[in-house]
Design an enzyme around this catalytic site. Structure first.
Site, PDB file in Angstrom:
ATOM      1  N   TYR A   1     164.678  47.431   6.340  1.00 27.95           N
ATOM      2  CA  TYR A   1     163.633  47.030   5.383  1.00 27.95           C
ATOM      3  C   TYR A   1     163.397  45.520   5.491  1.00 27.95           C
ATOM      4  O   TYR A   1     162.258  45.055   5.622  1.00 27.95           O
ATOM      5  CB  TYR A   1     164.059  47.413   3.959  1.00 27.95           C
ATOM      6  CG  TYR A   1     163.230  46.743   2.883  1.00 27.95           C
ATOM      7  CD1 TYR A   1     161.901  47.095   2.672  1.00 27.95           C
ATOM      8  CD2 TYR A   1     163.778  45.722   2.083  1.00 27.95           C
ATOM      9  CE1 TYR A   1     161.137  46.463   1.695  1.00 27.95           C
ATOM     10  CE2 TYR A   1     163.028  45.092   1.111  1.00 27.95           C
ATOM     11  CZ  TYR A   1     161.709  45.468   0.925  1.00 27.95           C
ATOM     12  OH  TYR A   1     160.956  44.828  -0.041  1.00 27.95           O
TER      13      TYR A   1
ATOM     14  N   LYS B   1     160.015  43.027   6.765  1.00 24.10           N
ATOM     15  CA  LYS B   1     159.416  41.890   6.045  1.00 24.10           C
ATOM     16  C   LYS B   1     159.392  40.651   6.945  1.00 24.10           C
ATOM     17  O   LYS B   1     158.397  39.926   7.004  1.00 24.10           O
ATOM     18  CB  LYS B   1     160.196  41.599   4.757  1.00 24.10           C
ATOM     19  CG  LYS B   1     160.083  42.684   3.705  1.00 24.10           C
ATOM     20  CD  LYS B   1     158.661  42.852   3.198  1.00 24.10           C
ATOM     21  CE  LYS B   1     158.521  43.947   2.169  1.00 24.10           C
ATOM     22  NZ  LYS B   1     157.138  44.349   1.919  1.00 24.10           N
TER      23      LYS B   1
ATOM     24  N   SER C   1     159.868  39.398   0.439  1.00 21.14           N
ATOM     25  CA  SER C   1     161.018  39.604  -0.434  1.00 21.14           C
ATOM     26  C   SER C   1     162.064  38.530  -0.177  1.00 21.14           C
ATOM     27  O   SER C   1     162.183  38.012   0.952  1.00 21.14           O
ATOM     28  CB  SER C   1     161.618  40.982  -0.116  1.00 21.14           C
ATOM     29  OG  SER C   1     162.905  41.098  -0.668  1.00 21.14           O
TER      30      SER C   1
HETATM   31  P1  NAD Z   1     156.119  50.736  -4.863  1.00 23.74           P
HETATM   32  O1  NAD Z   1     156.750  51.707  -3.952  1.00 23.74           O
HETATM   33  O2  NAD Z   1     156.101  51.030  -6.318  1.00 23.74           O
HETATM   34  O3  NAD Z   1     154.616  50.441  -4.399  1.00 23.74           O
HETATM   35  C1  NAD Z   1     154.235  50.492  -3.038  1.00 23.74           C
HETATM   36  C2  NAD Z   1     152.968  51.323  -2.954  1.00 23.74           C
HETATM   37  O4  NAD Z   1     152.542  51.387  -1.605  1.00 23.74           O
HETATM   38  C3  NAD Z   1     153.184  52.760  -3.432  1.00 23.74           C
HETATM   39  O5  NAD Z   1     152.172  53.090  -4.361  1.00 23.74           O
HETATM   40  C4  NAD Z   1     153.069  53.602  -2.158  1.00 23.74           C
HETATM   41  O6  NAD Z   1     152.549  54.878  -2.415  1.00 23.74           O
HETATM   42  C5  NAD Z   1     152.149  52.732  -1.325  1.00 23.74           C
HETATM   43  N1  NAD Z   1     152.274  52.912   0.132  1.00 23.74           N
HETATM   44  C6  NAD Z   1     153.392  52.914   0.883  1.00 23.74           C
HETATM   45  N2  NAD Z   1     153.082  53.099   2.172  1.00 23.74           N
HETATM   46  C7  NAD Z   1     151.745  53.220   2.249  1.00 23.74           C
HETATM   47  C8  NAD Z   1     150.830  53.448   3.310  1.00 23.74           C
HETATM   48  N3  NAD Z   1     151.234  53.605   4.568  1.00 23.74           N
HETATM   49  N4  NAD Z   1     149.511  53.510   3.022  1.00 23.74           N
HETATM   50  C9  NAD Z   1     149.067  53.382   1.754  1.00 23.74           C
HETATM   51  N5  NAD Z   1     149.890  53.183   0.712  1.00 23.74           N
HETATM   52  C10 NAD Z   1     151.215  53.092   0.956  1.00 23.74           C
HETATM   53  O7  NAD Z   1     156.810  49.316  -4.611  1.00 23.74           O
HETATM   54  P2  NAD Z   1     156.714  47.970  -5.449  1.00 23.74           P
HETATM   55  O8  NAD Z   1     158.007  47.747  -6.111  1.00 23.74           O
HETATM   56  O9  NAD Z   1     155.474  47.933  -6.235  1.00 23.74           O
HETATM   57  O10 NAD Z   1     156.626  46.932  -4.232  1.00 23.74           O
HETATM   58  C11 NAD Z   1     155.389  46.487  -3.730  1.00 23.74           C
HETATM   59  C12 NAD Z   1     155.654  45.610  -2.517  1.00 23.74           C
HETATM   60  O11 NAD Z   1     156.516  44.543  -2.890  1.00 23.74           O
HETATM   61  C13 NAD Z   1     156.342  46.338  -1.362  1.00 23.74           C
HETATM   62  O12 NAD Z   1     155.806  45.855  -0.148  1.00 23.74           O
HETATM   63  C14 NAD Z   1     157.798  45.907  -1.510  1.00 23.74           C
HETATM   64  O13 NAD Z   1     158.460  45.932  -0.282  1.00 23.74           O
HETATM   65  C15 NAD Z   1     157.654  44.495  -2.040  1.00 23.74           C
HETATM   66  N6  NAD Z   1     158.827  44.056  -2.796  1.00 23.74           N
HETATM   67  C16 NAD Z   1     159.259  44.781  -3.875  1.00 23.74           C
HETATM   68  C17 NAD Z   1     160.385  44.369  -4.578  1.00 23.74           C
HETATM   69  C18 NAD Z   1     160.881  45.140  -5.774  1.00 23.74           C
HETATM   70  O14 NAD Z   1     161.983  44.871  -6.241  1.00 23.74           O
HETATM   71  N7  NAD Z   1     160.146  46.095  -6.320  1.00 23.74           N
HETATM   72  C19 NAD Z   1     161.061  43.203  -4.204  1.00 23.74           C
HETATM   73  C20 NAD Z   1     160.580  42.487  -3.109  1.00 23.74           C
HETATM   74  C21 NAD Z   1     159.455  42.913  -2.422  1.00 23.74           C
HETATM   75  C1  UD1 Z   2     167.956  45.044  -3.880  1.00 24.22           C
HETATM   76  C2  UD1 Z   2     167.795  44.955  -2.391  1.00 24.22           C
HETATM   77  C3  UD1 Z   2     166.667  43.974  -2.078  1.00 24.22           C
HETATM   78  C4  UD1 Z   2     165.390  44.408  -2.774  1.00 24.22           C
HETATM   79  C5  UD1 Z   2     165.666  44.522  -4.274  1.00 24.22           C
HETATM   80  C6  UD1 Z   2     164.502  45.041  -5.043  1.00 24.22           C
HETATM   81  C7  UD1 Z   2     170.007  45.439  -1.482  1.00 24.22           C
HETATM   82  C8  UD1 Z   2     171.219  44.883  -0.776  1.00 24.22           C
HETATM   83  N1  UD1 Z   2     169.054  44.546  -1.785  1.00 24.22           N
HETATM   84  O1  UD1 Z   2     168.292  43.762  -4.347  1.00 24.22           O
HETATM   85  O2  UD1 Z   2     166.458  43.902  -0.689  1.00 24.22           O
HETATM   86  O3  UD1 Z   2     164.367  43.452  -2.557  1.00 24.22           O
HETATM   87  O4  UD1 Z   2     166.758  45.441  -4.487  1.00 24.22           O
HETATM   88  O5  UD1 Z   2     164.175  46.343  -4.676  1.00 24.22           O
HETATM   89  O6  UD1 Z   2     169.923  46.628  -1.744  1.00 24.22           O
HETATM   90  N2  UD1 Z   2     174.064  46.718  -9.441  1.00 24.22           N
HETATM   91  C9  UD1 Z   2     175.067  47.369 -10.133  1.00 24.22           C
HETATM   92  N3  UD1 Z   2     174.881  48.689 -10.410  1.00 24.22           N
HETATM   93  C10 UD1 Z   2     173.767  49.386 -10.054  1.00 24.22           C
HETATM   94  C11 UD1 Z   2     172.744  48.709  -9.353  1.00 24.22           C
HETATM   95  C12 UD1 Z   2     172.938  47.380  -9.055  1.00 24.22           C
HETATM   96  O7  UD1 Z   2     176.086  46.782 -10.466  1.00 24.22           O
HETATM   97  O8  UD1 Z   2     173.671  50.587 -10.341  1.00 24.22           O
HETATM   98  C13 UD1 Z   2     174.215  45.271  -9.173  1.00 24.22           C
HETATM   99  C14 UD1 Z   2     174.169  44.897  -7.709  1.00 24.22           C
HETATM  100  O9  UD1 Z   2     175.445  44.903  -7.151  1.00 24.22           O
HETATM  101  C15 UD1 Z   2     173.554  43.470  -7.792  1.00 24.22           C
HETATM  102  C16 UD1 Z   2     172.657  43.536  -9.026  1.00 24.22           C
HETATM  103  O10 UD1 Z   2     173.117  44.637  -9.795  1.00 24.22           O
HETATM  104  O11 UD1 Z   2     174.556  42.517  -8.048  1.00 24.22           O
HETATM  105  C17 UD1 Z   2     171.186  43.758  -8.691  1.00 24.22           C
HETATM  106  O12 UD1 Z   2     171.082  44.898  -7.849  1.00 24.22           O
HETATM  107  P1  UD1 Z   2     169.650  45.532  -7.469  1.00 24.22           P
HETATM  108  O13 UD1 Z   2     168.850  45.711  -8.701  1.00 24.22           O
HETATM  109  O14 UD1 Z   2     169.896  46.711  -6.623  1.00 24.22           O
HETATM  110  O15 UD1 Z   2     168.930  44.367  -6.648  1.00 24.22           O
HETATM  111  P2  UD1 Z   2     169.454  43.568  -5.350  1.00 24.22           P
HETATM  112  O16 UD1 Z   2     170.687  44.144  -4.801  1.00 24.22           O
HETATM  113  O17 UD1 Z   2     169.478  42.121  -5.708  1.00 24.22           O
END
Ligand code: NAD
Ligand code: UD1
Length: 343
Positions: free
Chosen positions: A148, A152, A124
Site C-alpha cells: 500500500y 503511494k 499518506s
Molecule cells: P475509502 O475506501 O473510504 O474511499 C476510497 C474510495 O475509492 C471508495 O469509495 C472506493 O469505492 C473508491 N475506489 C477504490 N478504487 C477505485 C477505482 N478503481 N475506481 C473508482 N473508485 C475506486 O478510503 P478513505 O479513507 O476515504 O481514503 C481516501 C484516500 O485517502 C485513499 O487514497 C487512501 O489511501 C488515502 N488515505 C487514507 C487514510 C485513512 O486513514 N483513511 C490515510 C492516509 C491516506
Molecule cells: C495505519 C496504517 C497506515 C494507514 C493508517 C490509516 C499500518 C502499519 N499503518 O496507521 O499506513 O495510513 O492506518 O488507514 O497499518 N491499535 C491498537 N489496537 C487496534 C488498532 C490499533 O492498539 O485495534 C494501535 C496501533 O498499534 C497504533 C495506533 O493504535 O499504535 C493507531 O493504529 P491505526 O489506527 O491502525 O493507525 P496506524 O497504524 O497509525
C-alpha cells in the site's frame, strides 16, 4: 466548471464533498463503490441540500473515464480513489498495484488529453516509513514498508515526473496522518467492512457492544505511557485542507507535498481515556504484543501547510471522539445498502 472527485463516496471523499459543496463548488463524483456505498452520497446531498452528478465508474475502465471528461467541463481533480488497507495489500499486492497505480495512470492520461492539469492527490504519512524522526517534516527521507505504501510512493514519483515533463500542471500531494471522527451531523462517517483494523472504529464498536474489548498492541513502546503515539486528525479538518489545496492548484502552477496533521501526538490510552470522558462509557481493553510493522511514535510538523496553504487543524481530540461516537450510535450497522439508481 466542475471539480471531479474520484473516490468521493468513501470516508474522506464524502466529507470533502460536503465542504466543497458548502464552499460553492460544483462537483462530479466518480466511484466504483468497491469500498463504499451510494448512500453516503445521498447523505451528502441531504446535508448540503445540493445536487451533483455521480458516475458509477471504475478508474480502470478507460473508456468510461474518458466519457466523464467528455461529458463535463472538469476544472480540477481531487483524487481519493484507491485501496487502502495495509494488511490486505500484503496479501493481494497485484490488486493494490493494479488498482492504485493503473487507476491513477488512466486518470492522468485522461486529464492530460482533456487539458485538465490540476490535481490534489491523497497520499499518506506511510510514505515516511517506520523510522522517521518526529515531528515529521515533508523533506524527511521516504520509504515504504508494505505494498500500500509503495503505491503511494510510486504515485508521488509519477506526479513529480508529470510535472517535470510539463510545468503547466498544478499538483498538490497531501500526506494524511490519522483521520478519525465524522461530520457533526452524524450522517456520514467511517464505515469499515468487517472487523476494523484501525483504532478509532474499533473503539466505537467496542463501545457499541460489537466486540467485548479493545486489543491494545504493545505497552512497551518508548512513549509516555508505553502505547503507540499517533497524530489523529478530525476528518472535517482534513476535508477543509482539501479546499485550501484546491485553491492552491486553481491559482497557479507547481508541485508540492504537505502534511495534514495536527502536530500533536496522542497515545492509544490517551485516545481511549478521551473517548471514555466524552461519552461517559467504559472501554474494556487488554494489552497484546506489538502489531508487526507499527512504529512507536508518528506525528506531523504541519508548518508547511499552515504557511503555504493557509490551513491548520482546529478540532481537538474531544471533538473527534464525540463526532465518531455520534456517527456510530446513529448508524450502528453503517450505511444501508442502497442501489445507485435509487439515489
Ligand atoms: P475509502 O475506501 O473510504 O474511499 C476510497 C474510495 O475509492 C471508495 O469509495 C472506493 O469505492 C473508491 N475506489 C477504490 N478504487 C477505485 C477505482 N478503481 N475506481 C473508482 N473508485 C475506486 O478510503 P478513505 O479513507 O476515504 O481514503 C481516501 C484516500 O485517502 C485513499 O487514497 C487512501 O489511501 C488515502 N488515505 C487514507 C487514510 C485513512 O486513514 N483513511 C490515510 C492516509 C491516506
Ligand atoms: C495505519 C496504517 C497506515 C494507514 C493508517 C490509516 C499500518 C502499519 N499503518 O496507521 O499506513 O495510513 O492506518 O488507514 O497499518 N491499535 C491498537 N489496537 C487496534 C488498532 C490499533 O492498539 O485495534 C494501535 C496501533 O498499534 C497504533 C495506533 O493504535 O499504535 C493507531 O493504529 P491505526 O489506527 O491502525 O493507525 P496506524 O497504524 O497509525
Amino acid at each position: 466548471m466542475s471539480i471531479l472527485v474520484t473516490g468521493g463516496a468513501g470516508y474522506i471523499g464524502s466529507h470533502t464533498c460536503v465542504e466543497l459543496l458548502n464552499a460553492g463548488y460544483d462537483i462530479i463524483v466518480l466511484d466504483n463503490f468497491s469500498n463504499s456505498n451510494p448512500e453516503s452520497l445521498q447523505r451528502v446531498r441531504q446535508i448540503t441540500n445540493k445536487s451533483f452528478k455521480i458516475y458509477d465508474v471504475d478508474l480502470l475502465e478507460r473508456e468510461k473515464v474518458e466519457m466523464v471528461f467528455e461529458e463535463n467541463h472538469v476544472e480540477a481533480v481531487l483524487h481519493f480513489a484507491g485501496l487502502k488497507a495495509v494488511g490486505e495489500s500484503v496479501s493481494i499486492p497485484i490488486d493494490y498495484y493494479q488498482n492504485n497505480i493503473t487507476g491513477t495512470l488512466v486518470l492522468l492520461e485522461m486529464m492530460a488529453r482533456h487539458k485538465v492539469k490540476k490535481i490534489v492527490f491523497s497520499s499518506s504519512a506511510t510514505v515516511y516509513g517506520a523510522n522517521a524522526s518526529v515531528p515529521i517534516i515533508e523533506d524527511s527521507p521516504l520509504g515504504a514498508t508494505n505494498p500500500y505504501g509503495s503505491t503511494k510512493l510510486i504515485i508521488e514519483q509519477l506526479l513529480n515526473d508529470v510535472y517535470l515533463s510539463d510545468r503547466s500542471w498544478g499538483i498538490v500531494i497531501l500526506r494524511y496522518f490519522n483521520p478519525i471522527g465524522a461530520h457533526i451531523s452524524g450522517e456520514i462517517g467511517e464505515d469499515p467492512k468487517g472487523k476494523p483494523n484501525n483504532l478509532m472504529p474499533y473503539i466505537t464498536q467496542v463501545a457499541a457492544g460489537k466486540h467485548p474489548r479493545l486489543n491494545i498492541y504493545g505497552k512497551d513502546y518508548p512513549t509516555h505511557d508505553g502505547t503507540g503515539v499517533r497524530d489523529y486528525i478530525h476528518v472535517v479538518d482534513l476535508a477543509t485542507g482539501h479546499i485550501k489545496a484546491l485553491e492552491k492548484v486553481l491559482s497557479g502552477k507547481g508541485i508540492g507535498a504537505y502534511n495534514l496533521g495536527t502536530g500533536t501526538g496522542i497515545s492509544v490510552l490517551d485516545l481511549v481515556h478521551a473517548f471514555e470522558q466524552v461519552t461517559g462509557l467504559n472501554i474494556q481493553y487488554q494489552i497484546l504484543d506489538r502489531r508487526p510493522g507499527d512504529s512507536a511514535t508518528c506525528f506531523a510538523d504541519p508548518k508547511k501547510a499552515r504557511e503555504e496553504l493557509g490551513w491548520e487543524a482546529i478540532k481537538g481530540i474531544e471533538d473527534m471522539c464525540r463526532d465518531a461516537w455520534r456517527w456510530q450510535s446513529k448508524n450502528p450497522n453503517g450505511y444501508k445498502k442502497v442501489d445507485i439508481v435509487s439515489i
